[in-house]
Design a protein around this motif. Structure first.
Motif, short mmCIF file in Angstrom:
data_model
loop_
_atom_site.label_atom_id
_atom_site.label_comp_id
_atom_site.label_asym_id
_atom_site.label_seq_id
_atom_site.Cartn_x
_atom_site.Cartn_y
_atom_site.Cartn_z
N ILE A 272 0.86 -1.18 0.00
CA ILE A 272 0.00 0.00 0.00
C ILE A 272 0.89 1.23 0.00
O ILE A 272 1.79 1.35 0.83
CB ILE A 272 -0.92 0.05 1.24
N ALA A 273 0.66 2.13 -0.94
CA ALA A 273 1.36 3.41 -0.98
C ALA A 273 0.35 4.53 -0.81
O ALA A 273 -0.67 4.56 -1.49
CB ALA A 273 2.11 3.57 -2.30
N ILE A 274 0.62 5.45 0.13
CA ILE A 274 -0.31 6.52 0.48
C ILE A 274 0.40 7.87 0.39
O ILE A 274 1.57 7.99 0.76
CB ILE A 274 -0.87 6.32 1.91
N ARG A 583 6.14 12.69 0.20
CA ARG A 583 5.06 12.65 -0.79
C ARG A 583 4.45 11.27 -0.89
O ARG A 583 3.39 11.10 -1.51
CB ARG A 583 5.62 13.05 -2.16
N ILE A 584 5.12 10.29 -0.31
CA ILE A 584 4.64 8.92 -0.40
C ILE A 584 5.08 8.14 0.82
O ILE A 584 6.21 8.32 1.31
CB ILE A 584 5.16 8.24 -1.70
N ALA A 585 4.18 7.33 1.36
CA ALA A 585 4.48 6.42 2.47
C ALA A 585 4.04 5.02 2.05
O ALA A 585 2.96 4.86 1.46
CB ALA A 585 3.76 6.86 3.74
N ILE A 586 4.86 4.04 2.34
CA ILE A 586 4.64 2.69 1.84
C ILE A 586 4.75 1.66 2.95
O ILE A 586 5.59 1.79 3.85
CB ILE A 586 5.65 2.34 0.73
N ALA A 587 3.91 0.65 2.88
CA ALA A 587 4.07 -0.56 3.69
C ALA A 587 3.92 -1.75 2.77
O ALA A 587 3.04 -1.77 1.89
CB ALA A 587 3.04 -0.61 4.81
N ILE A 588 4.77 -2.75 2.96
CA ILE A 588 4.75 -3.93 2.10
C ILE A 588 4.98 -5.18 2.94
O ILE A 588 5.70 -5.15 3.94
CB ILE A 588 5.84 -3.84 1.00
N ILE A 589 4.36 -6.26 2.52
CA ILE A 589 4.65 -7.57 3.07
C ILE A 589 4.78 -8.55 1.91
O ILE A 589 3.96 -8.54 0.99
CB ILE A 589 3.58 -8.07 4.06
N VAL A 590 5.87 -9.31 1.92
CA VAL A 590 6.05 -10.40 0.98
C VAL A 590 5.92 -11.68 1.80
O VAL A 590 6.75 -11.96 2.66
CB VAL A 590 7.42 -10.34 0.28
N GLU A 591 4.85 -12.40 1.57
CA GLU A 591 4.58 -13.58 2.39
C GLU A 591 5.69 -14.61 2.23
O GLU A 591 6.09 -14.94 1.10
CB GLU A 591 3.24 -14.20 1.99
N ASN A 592 6.20 -15.06 3.38
CA ASN A 592 7.23 -16.09 3.43
C ASN A 592 8.47 -15.70 2.64
O ASN A 592 9.19 -16.55 2.11
CB ASN A 592 6.69 -17.43 2.92
N GLY A 593 8.73 -14.38 2.59
CA GLY A 593 9.86 -13.87 1.80
C GLY A 593 11.17 -13.81 2.54
O GLY A 593 12.20 -13.54 1.93
N GLY A 594 11.16 -13.99 3.88
CA GLY A 594 12.40 -13.97 4.64
C GLY A 594 12.73 -12.59 5.16
O GLY A 594 11.85 -11.83 5.57
N PHE A 595 14.01 -12.22 5.14
CA PHE A 595 14.45 -10.96 5.70
C PHE A 595 13.77 -9.78 5.01
O PHE A 595 13.59 -9.79 3.79
CB PHE A 595 15.97 -10.81 5.56
#
Length: 662
Positions: A272-274, A583-595
């Protein structure tokens, strides 16, 4: 012997019979006259209306559904006209299957068309017109028209169809429409808007197509049509035009959306980028995606089975309903809580031996031997777990809950999509109300420790994490996240902003916010994300995170190669840029992606490079689907413009805690 008739008597009888017959005739003609007077004088209006109803039919005029475009005018959902071959079951003479077989000899009707028709027939009323074939060619229309006399109850209709020109791009945002089911029809009948859906066959099912259904649909018009005895339209007597639905201008930058979806590849997750200052959602990615065009006319069984049974769950809207432990991305908020509540100063330091003992349980740091002396800056830059074990123990669960709640953790953000999940922001009250047995309702002190590193009972949606990051970047000013920036009247193009002002402000000291932001900039320059963001060309702040999916046994170290792929750690990352005026804030999750720095951070780097610098990781890549764009600065109705252009949670206390691996 000759018998003489009594002439006088016979004449008398004859006259009597004639009089009776005349009387009968007079009475019956009197009754007919009375009936005629009754019908013409007293029942005239009633039968005139019935006759008029037989001659005039009121036909609903279904409005054009509103368009959906991105912030730059790229069309994401549009309408196009096509012919359909439709059957009204109540008018069919003979066996329905035989009629369909006969039709198949004129136009192509595939097995999937028959299955879809049967499914719609079960869900609809018998007098409704149902499509057996959609999008007929001109040749097919001509062939059927020549033999229409053979098929009473079958006709060609011109219909508007919904199309999603970019296919699977942003499918969880846009959603899709589908035919109205019996349950939905019954629900509509119970509303004040029932009359507005006369003649409407489709309704929004998911995404903004569903949450903005009332605005996109428009107002139904009608035509008074003179019809022949056979029910054929002869001429239009009067017309009240339909009012087209509102157009939706999304906050999405669809090119940014594409960049992120391409960067994910075949991996599962969400981003999500806001825009912090407005709450505009710039990118809303849930991977994997699906093609919404499959659902418009009723998805075939094979495609449905592939989507519904896939272990990757492409139909799950992960940013909205996926709930995950935030891992170390929670640490900046913990540090801010410590400053605001007076439990720490920026210079307060601990000596980290690589673990924190509480009772008979050892909470381990990821770095064996520890980080040495750690102050607040280093605790974020180096992602020191031990620092936050101590801090969580000092703060307590309820203080953490009360501080984090205004940031939206464990709360409904109110984004303009349905079925948003609340997540879990634990507290003693939450536990008492969530469990039945008294021993489960009690909060144990050991359960507090792992909360400090974003584990334990903590479970939030990616949307909540992005929202909190945007609030931090915006210095505590809370803007409601939203996907629709403007609703635009389909005729006048007058626009209405969906979120015109801030929701509220969190009372935070600016010097405390600056301490946290400075440390997050340090993460990108010298900390856990420094390698990924080397030579970025802009200054940004961020935080890596790695969240456990399953608990690690006591005295056992985490080894991803020995764990099933779907049990490996989740990779998380939060960021904002530029650091001085985000100008932009981001949160990300990569499932089972590790570090966090291995899987999640590189995707964020690609997103920030594109949004801030216009750089693409693969500039030579050609999009499979060309985009159609509308000039949204043009004040004319969109119809005119288009005409011109086209002439699960983390481990619980009691097990060995591995610590976050950042």
């Amino acid at each position: 012997m000759t018998e003489f008739k009594n002439t006088e008597r016979e004449l008398h009888y004859f006259r009597m019979r004639l009089s009776v017959a005349g009387l009968f005739v007079l009475v019956f003609f009197g009754l007919l006259a009375a009936r005629f007077v009754w019908l013409q004088a007293y029942q005239h209006d009633h039968y005139a209306a019935q006759a008029e109803d037989n001659r005039i039919s009121i036909v609903p005029v279904v409005p054009n559904r509103g368009l959906i475009v991105d912030r730059n005018g790229v069309v994401l959902a549009r309408n196009f006209a096509a012919y359909t071959l439709e059957i009204t079951p109540s008018k069919i003479r003979g066996d329905l299957d035989e009629v369909i077989d006969a039709l198949a000899g004129i136009v192509e009707i595939q097995t999937k068309d028959r299955r879809r028709f049967r499914r719609q027939l079960e869900e609809s009323k018998n007098f409704e017109s149902l499509p057996i074939r959609t999008r007929l060619t001109d040749d097919e229309v001509a062939k059927f028209t020549a033999q229409r006399y053979r098929f009473p109850g079958v006709d060609i209709q011109a219909r508007l169809f919904r199309q999603y020109p970019l296919g699977s791009v942003a499918s969880h945002v846009i959603g899709y429409i589908g035919r109205i089911s019996q349950r939905e029809a019954a629900k509509i009948e119970d509303t004040d808007d029932a009359a507005n859906y006369n003649g409407t066959s489709y309704i929004g099912k998911e995404g903004v197509e569903k949450s903005y259904e009332a605005q996109l649909h428009g107002q139904t018009g009608y035509e008074e049509v003179e019809v022949s005895a056979g029910g054929r339209a002869v001429r239009t007597l009067s017309r009240k035009p339909a009012t087209p639905g509102a157009n939706l201008i999304l906050s999405l930058d669809i090119e940014l959306q594409k960049v992120v979806e391409q960067a994910f590849g075949n991996r599962r997750g969400a981003l999500i980028a806001i825009e912090p200052a407005t709450g505009d959602v710039l990118a809303y990615v849930s991977m994997p995606t699906f093609d919404p065009n499959l659902f418009v006319e009723g998805i075939d069984q094979q495609s449905w089975d592939e989507l519904n049974t896939s272990p990757d769950k492409p139909l799950v809207n992960r940013p909205l309903s996926g709930s995950y432990p935030p891992g170390s991305t929670y640490k900046p908020f913990m540090a801010l809580a410590a400053l605001e509540l007076g439990r720490r100063t920026p210079a307060s330091a601990i000596s980290d031996p690589g673990y924190f003992n509480f009772g008979n349980h050892r909470f381990r740091d990821d770095k064996e031997g520890g980080h040495g002396t750690v102050d607040m800056y280093r605790s974020i830059v180096q992602s020191c777990d031990t620092y936050y074990y101590h801090l969580a123990n000092d703060l307590g669960v309820d203080a953490m809950h009360d501080f984090m709640k205004p940031f939206g953790f464990g709360q409904i953000t109110g984004i303009d999509l349905e079925h948003e999940k609340r997540g879990i922001l634990p507290s003693t009250t939450w536990k008492r109300t969530s469990y039945r047995r008294p021993e489960q309702q009690k909060w144990y002190a050991g359960e507090t420790i792992s909360l400090g590193i974003g584990q334990g009972y903590n479970s939030f949606t990616p949307l909540q994490l992005a929202h909190a990051t945007a609030i931090l970047a915006n210095n505590g000013v809370v803007m409601k996240p939203h996907l629709v920036k403007f609703m635009e009247d389909g005729g006048t193009r007058a626009r209405t902003a969906t979120v015109p002002k801030e929701s509220y402000r969190i009372a935070l000291k600016q010097q405390n916010i600056d301490v946290i932001k400075n440390a997050m900039v340090g993460v990108m320059r010298e900390g856990t994300a420094a390698k990924v963001f080397a030579n970025a060309g802009y200054v940004s702040g961020g935080k890596t995170g790695t969240a456990q999916v399953i608990a690690i046994k006591k005295n056992e170290k985490y080894n991803a190669s020995k764990i099933d792929e779907r049990h490996r750690d989740h990779s998380l990352f939060t960021a904002f840029a530029p650091a001085d005026k985000p100008r932009i804030a981001i949160a990300i999750i990569v499932e089972n992606g590790g570090f966090g720095a291995t899987a999640a951070a590189p995707i964020v780097r690609e997103a920030l490079d594109f949004y801030l610098l216009g750089k693409r990781a693969n500039p030579n890549r050609q999009d499979d689907v060309p985009t159609e764009k509308i000039d949204i600065s043009d004040t004319r109705p969109l119809a005119e413009i288009r005409a011109d252009e086209t002439s699960d949670g983390g481990p619980r206390a009691g097990a060995e805690t591995q610590g976050n691996r950042d």
